[in-house]
Structure formats: structure tokens, C-alpha cells
Design a protein around this motif. Structure first.
Motif, short mmCIF file in Angstrom:
data_model
loop_
_atom_site.label_atom_id
_atom_site.label_comp_id
_atom_site.label_asym_id
_atom_site.label_seq_id
_atom_site.Cartn_x
_atom_site.Cartn_y
_atom_site.Cartn_z
N ARG A 101 0.91 -1.22 -0.03
CA ARG A 101 -0.01 0.16 -0.04
C ARG A 101 0.78 1.30 0.28
O ARG A 101 0.65 2.30 -0.76
CB ARG A 101 -0.95 -0.03 0.99
N GLY A 144 -0.21 2.24 -3.54
CA GLY A 144 -1.70 2.38 -3.56
C GLY A 144 -2.70 1.71 -3.78
O GLY A 144 -2.72 0.57 -3.20
N SER A 145 -3.72 2.23 -4.64
CA SER A 145 -4.82 1.31 -5.00
C SER A 145 -4.55 -0.06 -5.50
O SER A 145 -5.52 -0.87 -5.41
CB SER A 145 -5.78 2.31 -5.70
N GLN A 146 -3.42 -0.09 -5.88
CA GLN A 146 -3.23 -1.41 -6.81
C GLN A 146 -2.82 -2.46 -5.61
O GLN A 146 -2.73 -3.83 -6.25
CB GLN A 146 -2.08 -1.38 -7.72
N ALA A 147 -2.38 -2.12 -4.51
CA ALA A 147 -1.90 -3.10 -3.57
C ALA A 147 -2.62 -4.29 -3.24
O ALA A 147 -2.22 -5.44 -3.09
CB ALA A 147 -1.72 -2.31 -2.21
N ASP A 148 -4.00 -4.09 -3.09
CA ASP A 148 -4.96 -5.23 -2.93
C ASP A 148 -4.67 -6.20 -3.79
O ASP A 148 -4.81 -7.57 -3.76
CB ASP A 148 -6.30 -4.78 -2.41
N TYR A 149 -4.90 -5.87 -5.10
CA TYR A 149 -4.81 -6.74 -6.25
C TYR A 149 -3.61 -7.54 -6.18
O TYR A 149 -3.50 -8.57 -6.41
CB TYR A 149 -4.90 -6.05 -7.51
#
Length: 382
Positions: A235, A239-244
Motif C-alpha cells: 500500500r 496505493g490502490s493497486q496493493a490489494d490486487y
């Protein structure tokens, strides 16, 4: 990992066929045609078989749409400038794209898919996901279905396809690329994390050249390296790509195959052989693009409300203009009128352009366009 290439095998009778319902998993197949456009050109012109073929423009500003495997041996790749490709492979043979033909073949292939499942999610003309957890013919084995589909595509179109079989979309797509061309790869339940661990991160969907460079700078080059980073680290850096990324590194993907996957836009663009600033010349270019796009719109049965014009200047700066209606564009004549009106807004040009593009978006596949009445024409400030 069980990898299968080339020849057919007998239907699997093992309990761990990908997507075993006892484990609550799906049976997903990703089918990807091999060098699709170039293969169609070689099929339709036998003189091209076995030769390096590129589909795209061969001018100084041309770009490869795709190329045959014979050309790829020289280092040629999709989206490569034609001048670079010709330097790598002086014997490269160029053919202009024939999208109407490719669309017809794609439709034929999708009809084959739907003989086995209604759950087909096309990603483009040459690839699609299929959910065969409960297949239409009661075959029960995703592996066998993938084999049957590949064999039928070969017999009915003369083209080869590669397939990946697994228990989710992410793994099935990775698998389809594993044994290309004309290959089959199977990733069974329990094998996903190990399969992903051995892959370079550039193979992950959504990680491009810049992302690969960023990860390398952080010491991440393989799926195993990525899995070794905790969610807080990811994260912080992604950022927002972390969970994927966290899930992908573990072979996890909970997305369903969406049979009616919404298409976001239909468009086309043309890179010009030389910079153009003449309004008359640009109108001619735009007219040709409109013809191409409208054929795609009619083929897809799409109806959209927003038309966007894109111009790329010689210095690669970009100019866009868009117009949205309160209803779907009625017909080709109205689509063309909007496109030309947008072009008129920016003429005369401050500097020449090297690329022209047009797109129809805000699509609604279910909406039906109303006839363009005189009153509705008032929405266009001609």
C-alpha cells in the motif's frame, strides 16, 4: 503444475479437476488465439505461410498491430514501430488490417464457445474467458472442454488457439500464455501460488514496463518476491493497486466470468504517413475512420451517446474534443456529423498532427437509438 501441449489427451477423471465443486472453486478456461490477425492473413493467402508477416502500416509512422510467430523470432512485437520491425526483420511482409474479416472469424469462434457454456466473457476479438463449472453438454471436465474447443477452432477456422484451464480468471489467463502457440496449460487447485511464485512480475496482468521497473528497484522480480511483501509495504508503494497485487501473488482471484461484460467504447485511430495540417486532408482521414468505426459499432450492436475526437501533434502533445447527447447516436450520418463538427471546432490547427482518432463511448448495449429529428439536431452547434 500440469502442463499439456499439442496432442489431445483423455478426459480427466481425477477429483482435483480445476474448479472441483467440493472445494467451492470455479472451472475457468481462457482461450487466446495465436497471433490472430497475422494467422488469418496466412490462412487466407497460403503464400504467406511460414513467412514473417506483420499486420499494420509499413510507412515511417506505421505501427504493428500484430505479427506472426515467424516474425517474433526476430524480436518483432505488437505495438512496435514498423520502421523498427523492418530493421529487425528486413524480410518482414506487411498486410493492412482487415477488421471486418477478423470480426467474422471472431464471431464464428464465439459460437463454438457457446456450444459448451453461456458464460462467455470476451476480452477482445481474439480472447475470452469461459466458466464451465456447469457446462451445457454435461462433460464435467474443464480440461476436456478446452481440448474440444481448440480442436473445433482448428477444424472449423483453420486457426490455432492456446488455452489455460484453472480455478480462477487470473490463473487461467496466465496459463493460456504458458505454452503458446497451440498449447494447453492446466493449473489445479493448490498449485496456483507455486505457479505464480515462479513467474516474473511482468507476466502479471496490469504490470507494464514502468511497473516492472519500479518493482525491480524495490527488489521485486518474481511472484515469490511479491508474495514476500506484506500489505502495508504494498500500500505504501503501490496505493490502490496493493490489494490486487497481494491477492495475485498468492494466486487468488474472486472475480466471476461476466457473460455480458460491458464494452466501454468503440473507436479507431490512424497514424498518418506525414504530419498533416490541412483541414481538407484531415476531413478525408476522418471520413475513413468513421467508416471503420461504424462497421465495428454495427457488428457489436452498440449504442453510445458520447463522441470523442483525438488529435496527436507532431510533438506528441494531444488534443481532444467530445460531445455527448441525451440519447444514443441515431445512425452513421449523425455519428459522422458529430465527428466532423468536433474537427471543425479545432480548425485551423496551431500545429500539424500525426494521428487522428475517434471514439463512441457511454455505451448502452440495450438502448435503441431514436431517429435524429430536426429538434435533436439542435444539440449540434454547426
Amino acid at each position: 503444475m500440469r502442463a499439456i501441449t499439442g496432442a489431445m489427451i483423455e478426459p480427466s477423471t481425477q477429483a482435483d479437476d480445476p474448479g472441483d465443486e467440493a472445494q467451492g472453486l470455479r472451472k475457468v478456461i481462457h482461450v487466446d488465439m495465436d497471433a490472430f490477425y497475422a494467422s488469418v492473413e496466412q490462412r487466407d493467402d497460403p503464400a504467406l505461410r511460414g513467412l514473417p508477416v506483420a499486420v499494420g502500416g509499413d510507412g515511417p509512422r506505421g505501427v504493428l498491430t500484430t505479427c506472426s510467430y515467424e516474425a517474433r523470432k526476430f524480436g518483432c512485437r505488437s505495438a512496435m514501430p514498423s520502421i523498427t520491425a523492418k530493421r529487425l526483420c528486413p524480410s518482414l511482409i506487411f498486410r493492412p488490417p482487415r477488421f471486418a474479416v477478423y470480426t467474422d472469424v471472431s464471431r464464428q469462434i464465439r459460437e463454438i464457445f457457446r456450444d459448451y457454456t453461456p458464460h462467455v466473457e470476451p476480452l477482445s476479438l481474439d480472447e475470452a474467458f469461459l466458466d464451465v463449472t456447469e457446462d451445457s453438454q454435461g462433460i464435467g471436465s474443464a480440461i476436456r472442454i478446452a481440448e474440444l474447443i481448440r480442436a473445433r477452432i482448428k477444424a472449423e477456422t483453420g486457426l490455432s488457439a492456446s488455452a489455460g484451464v484453472s480455478y480462477n480468471k487470473f490463473l487461467a489467463k496466465l496459463a493460456s500464455d504458458q505454452n503458446k502457440p497451440d498449447g494447453l496449460c492446466v493449473i489445479r487447485p493448490g498449485e496456483g501460488a507455486a505457479f505464480v511464485a515462479a513467474l516474473p512480475v511482468r507476466r502479471f496482468f496490469g504490470i507494464g514496463p514502468k511497473g516492472t521497473e519500479k518493482m525491480a528497484a524495490l527488489g521485486i522480480e518474481t511472484g515469490a518476491d511479491l508474495a514476500g511483501r506484506d500489505i502495508d509495504f504494498l500500500r505504501k508503494h503501490f496505493g490502490s493497486q496493493a490489494d490486487y497485487l497481494y491477492r495475485a501473488a498468492r494466486g487468488i482471484d474472486l472475480r466471476a466470468v461476466k457473460a455480458n461484460r460491458a464494452r466501454k467504447s468503440v473507436g479507431a485511430e490512424r497514424t498518418l504517413g506525414k504530419d498533416v495540417s490541412s483541414g481538407a486532408a484531415l476531413r478525408d482521414v476522418l471520413a475513413g475512420i468513421i467508416d471503420i468505426i461504424w462497421r465495428r459499432i454495427e457488428s457489436a450492436g452498440s449504442h453510445g451517446r458520447t463522441v470523442t475526437l483525438k488529435l496527436k501533434h507532431a510533438d506528441f502533445s494531444q488534443l481532444t474534443r467530445a460531445r455527448s447527447l441525451s440519447r444514443p447516436v441515431a445512425d452513421k450520418a449523425e455519428f459522422a456529423a458529430i465527428g466532423h463538427a468536433l474537427l471543425a471546432e479545432v480548425l485551423p490547427l496551431a500545429q500539424p498532427v500525426r494521428l487522428v482518432g475517434l471514439t463512441l463511448s457511454a455505451l448502452d448495449e440495450d438502448a435503441q437509438p431514436a431517429p435524429a429529428s430536426a429538434a435533436s439536431q439542435a444539440e449540434l452547434p454547426f
